[in-house]
Design a protein around this motif. Structure first.
Motif, PDB file in Angstrom:
ATOM      1  N   ALA A  93      53.703  96.432 -64.006  1.00 10.96           N
ATOM      2  CA  ALA A  93      52.383  95.841 -64.223  1.00 10.96           C
ATOM      3  C   ALA A  93      51.630  96.553 -65.344  1.00 10.96           C
ATOM      4  CB  ALA A  93      51.577  95.900 -62.931  1.00 10.96           C
ATOM      5  N   ARG A 131      48.028  89.630 -67.902  1.00  3.86           N
ATOM      6  CA  ARG A 131      47.850  90.129 -66.534  1.00  3.86           C
ATOM      7  C   ARG A 131      47.075  89.132 -65.686  1.00  3.86           C
ATOM      8  NH1 ARG A 131      46.574  96.264 -68.296  1.00  3.86           N
ATOM      9  NH2 ARG A 131      48.729  96.813 -68.652  1.00  3.86           N
ATOM     10  N   TRP A 167      52.984  86.567 -64.816  1.00  5.93           N
ATOM     11  CA  TRP A 167      52.895  88.045 -64.757  1.00  5.93           C
ATOM     12  C   TRP A 167      53.189  88.547 -63.347  1.00  5.93           C
ATOM     13  CZ3 TRP A 167      49.196  91.313 -62.297  1.00  5.93           C
ATOM     14  CH2 TRP A 167      49.251  92.673 -62.696  1.00  5.93           C
ATOM     15  N   TYR A 168      52.674  87.822 -62.343  1.00 11.92           N
ATOM     16  CA  TYR A 168      52.967  88.220 -60.956  1.00 11.92           C
ATOM     17  C   TYR A 168      54.468  88.110 -60.659  1.00 11.92           C
ATOM     18  CZ  TYR A 168      48.371  89.328 -59.156  1.00 11.92           C
ATOM     19  OH  TYR A 168      47.199  89.962 -58.910  1.00 11.92           O
ATOM     20  N   ASP A 169      55.097  87.099 -61.246  1.00 10.29           N
ATOM     21  CA  ASP A 169      56.555  86.996 -61.079  1.00 10.29           C
ATOM     22  C   ASP A 169      57.241  88.271 -61.532  1.00 10.29           C
ATOM     23  OD1 ASP A 169      56.604  84.538 -60.012  1.00 10.29           O
ATOM     24  OD2 ASP A 169      57.792  83.594 -61.598  1.00 10.29           O
ATOM     25  N   VAL A 180      55.867  91.302 -61.880  1.00  7.85           N
ATOM     26  CA  VAL A 180      55.515  92.416 -60.998  1.00  7.85           C
ATOM     27  C   VAL A 180      56.375  92.363 -59.732  1.00  7.85           C
ATOM     28  CG1 VAL A 180      53.697  93.396 -59.545  1.00  7.85           C
ATOM     29  CG2 VAL A 180      53.163  92.628 -61.873  1.00  7.85           C
ATOM     30  N   PHE A 181      56.507  91.182 -59.196  1.00 10.83           N
ATOM     31  CA  PHE A 181      57.237  91.046 -57.926  1.00 10.83           C
ATOM     32  C   PHE A 181      58.754  91.140 -58.107  1.00 10.83           C
ATOM     33  CE2 PHE A 181      53.380  88.534 -56.256  1.00 10.83           C
ATOM     34  CZ  PHE A 181      52.770  89.712 -55.840  1.00 10.83           C
ATOM     35  N   GLY A 228      49.783  93.527 -54.886  1.00  7.75           N
ATOM     36  CA  GLY A 228      49.165  92.307 -55.406  1.00  7.75           C
ATOM     37  C   GLY A 228      47.679  92.242 -55.067  1.00  7.75           C
ATOM     38  N   MET A 255      48.381  84.766 -56.390  1.00  9.91           N
ATOM     39  CA  MET A 255      49.227  85.942 -56.176  1.00  9.91           C
ATOM     40  C   MET A 255      50.146  85.716 -54.982  1.00  9.91           C
ATOM     41  SD  MET A 255      49.673  88.812 -54.140  1.00  9.91           S
ATOM     42  CE  MET A 255      48.142  89.121 -53.255  1.00  9.91           C
ATOM     43  N   ARG A 267      52.855  83.147 -55.610  1.00  9.28           N
ATOM     44  CA  ARG A 267      54.021  83.609 -56.379  1.00  9.28           C
ATOM     45  C   ARG A 267      54.930  84.456 -55.500  1.00  9.28           C
ATOM     46  NH1 ARG A 267      55.206  79.985 -59.064  1.00  9.28           N
ATOM     47  NH2 ARG A 267      56.915  81.211 -59.937  1.00  9.28           N
TER      48      ARG A 267
END
Lengths: 307, 262
Positions: B37, B53, B58-60, B62-63, B130, B144, B147
């Protein structure tokens, strides 16, 4: 319930070039303690592990109640085993160790506390096994073996790691279990200890059977050696010889009569009115028997005779 | 069989390493998530544009830290099987159940549960992460969570199957250190080389099969820039992993697990 049986037929195990167990056959009966004796490396552990389905025989069979261990319907309820190299997860408590086995075998969980009590580990049951002494681990092994209330108990060198009190306790426990009808098969290289515990012995050497029988018969078979001191050694020797009792003179006033009984010698002495200064009787010890039955030359001489 | 499964569960619940593995998965997932992130928007990699961000894309990314759970599940599976030999508990285990294949089968079942638990720890860590980003003003909670829910099934399937692959590897190799070296070595060293040189061979390997299951965006999956055209279809990837678990377990049951316990 039928008395339990253990039978080994032409059992053979080869590890590469090494013939660990060689055409071994014997049977063991219930309600007694049978010693399975032999020098280190004689194949005791391998034979017992084949009996328990942990090692696959090269040929032959090892049967409990007539069937191989692997085919027993409820192995833990039929046979309890104390084995040297059996392990524990050091981070798991004794109680949890036993509970996992109880769960796998359908033994009630309350039995876990019973066997811990029986072996004297109740108060330490929740401690992690990593902190246990050798003797405590051996007791835990015994608790595991007794978990399923089996009719057959197989113990491989159970005295290892036990202190003298522990050994005495184990001996009385085994005697008690045998008196209750259990079949107890115990391997040992500690002969003095075994001699006090067992009713019957099976001696193996280099993988095959060297002797089997009642301990008393095996030891008494050769009769006693009677040593005497007398004022008339010459007359004693001729008196004994006249009754076909093998004897010889030794230094000074000593005479040794062999393969006889103290009673037979005593009668000769009384009949011929010979003055006796001293008379001692010695039977063959299990150790002497053991050495005569096994290949003495290759034996380690450091075997402790007692503990 | 139910008894054996219960026994195996009891074994796992009574040692610390199980809890440590789950905890490490959570911490590791959070750590990687934070690192990804905080990566700079423009780090000059090829022609890629790192998403802004707070956006779903972007969450994809991060996860994608959830993929770490696969490795921990593999380690877990290996430990479940090889721990018996390492601590010599195989003796009491096989005395209690001399039909060793059934023990391996029970461990396979339990490994699936262990995979779920490992994934749950990773997802919890990812969700908390998240929430922190949402609280910091990046995106909204619905997006969030959406995702996370979207990428979860793929990672979950891959993680569960990796745990059972660990059982198979452990059953075949028996030695804990060897199994860990081989398992992690294939994933971390052998596969990247194969993917670079012969992607059509590499795609049949465990981690690449796992990647075919991941439903995250191609960008997140690609490790920023790699071509993913070689990956198998998801269902094939799943079958390949099931195959690894079953074939290795069966092979182990017929070979190493049958060997003498001395």
């Amino acid at each position: 319930m039928q008395p339990a049986t253990v039978e080994v037929r032409h059992l053979t195990k080869r590890f590469g070039d090494v013939l660990a167990v060689d055409d071994l056959s014997f049977s063991v009966e219930a309600s007694r303690v049978t010693g399975f004796l032999g020098p280190n490396g004689a194949g005791k552990t391998t034979a017992l592990r084949m009996l328990l389905g942990l090692v696959r025989p090269t040929s032959g069979q090892a049967l409990v109640n007539g069937v191989p261990y692997r085919l027993l319907a409820q192995p833990v309820r039929t046979v309890g085993a104390v084995l040297e190299s059996s392990g524990f997860h050091p981070g798991r408590s004794a109680r949890d160790h036993l509970r996992a086995i109880a769960l796998a075998t359908g033994v009630t969980l309350s039995r876990v506390d019973e066997v811990l009590e029986l072996v004297g580990l109740r108060s330490d049951g929740r401690r992690r096994v990593g902190g246990y002494s050798m003797g405590m681990r051996q007791r835990l092994e015994l608790a595991r073996a007794l978990l399923g209330e089996p009719a057959v108990l197989v113990l491989d060198e159970p005295a290892n790691g036990l202190d003298p009190q522990g050994i005495a306790w184990l001996r009385s426990l085994l005697r008690y279990l045998a008196s209750e009808g259990m079949l107890v098969l115990i391997s040992s290289h500690l002969l003095a200890e075994a001699a006090q515990t067992v009713d019957e012995v099976i001696i193996i050497d280099r993988g095959h059977l060297a002797a089997k029988g009642e301990l008393a018969d095996l030891l008494g078979g050769g009769g006693s050696t009677v040593r005497l001191r007398t004022t008339e050694p010459e007359r004693l020797v001729s008196s004994l010889a006249a009754r076909q009792i093998a004897c010889r003179r030794e230094e000074g006033d000593a005479v040794v009569a062999e393969s006889t009984t103290p009673e037979a010698v005593g009668r000769v002495v009384a009949e011929d009115q010979i003055v006796i200064l001293e008379m001692t009787n010695s039977t063959e010890s299990l150790e002497e028997l053991f050495f005569s039955m096994t290949a003495g030359g290759s034996l380690p001489t450091s075997q402790p005779a007692s503990t | 069989m139910t008894r054996l499964v219960r026994s195996e569960v009891a074994k796992l619940l009574t040692i610390r390493s199980s809890y440590a593995l789950v905890l490490m998965t959570a911490v590791g997932t959070a750590g990687i998530g934070v690192a990804v992130a905080l990566a700079p928007h423009n780090h000059g990699l090829q022609r890629l544009i790192f998403p802004a961000r707070g956006t779903p894309a972007w969450y994809d990314i991060v996860f994608s830290a959830l993929a770490l759970a696969e490795d921990f599940a593999l380690v877990f599976g290996i430990i479940i099987m090889t721990g018996e030999f390492r601590h010599k508990t195989a003796t009491p285990t096989f005395l209690a159940e001399p039909r060793r294949g059934r023990v391996a089968a029970a461990k396979l079942v339990v490994s699936l549960g262990a995979g779920v638990v490992v994934m749950a720890a990773a997802v919890l860590a990812a969700f908390v992460l998240g929430l922190s980003f949402v609280a910091a003003g990046y995106g909204d909670i619905g997006e969030m969570a959406g995702r996370l829910g979207h990428v979860l099934p793929g990672y979950l399937a891959a993680t569960v199957l990796f745990a059972s692959y660990g059982i198979g590897l452990g059953a075949l190799l028996k030695n804990q250190v060897l199994a860990l070296v081989v398992g992690l070595g294939v994933t971390a060293v052998v596969e990247p080389i194969l993917i670079a040189a012969w992607p059509n061979v590499g795609r049949w390997f465990p981690s690449e099969a796992a990647r075919s299951l991941e439903t995250t965006s191609r960008l997140a999956q690609s490790g920023f820039g790699a071509d993913l055209g070689h990956l198998l279809p998801s269902w094939e990837g799943a079958l390949v992993l099931v195959g690894y678990a079953l074939v290795l377990s069966l092979a182990g049951s017929l070979t190493t697990l049958r060997s003498d316990i001395t």
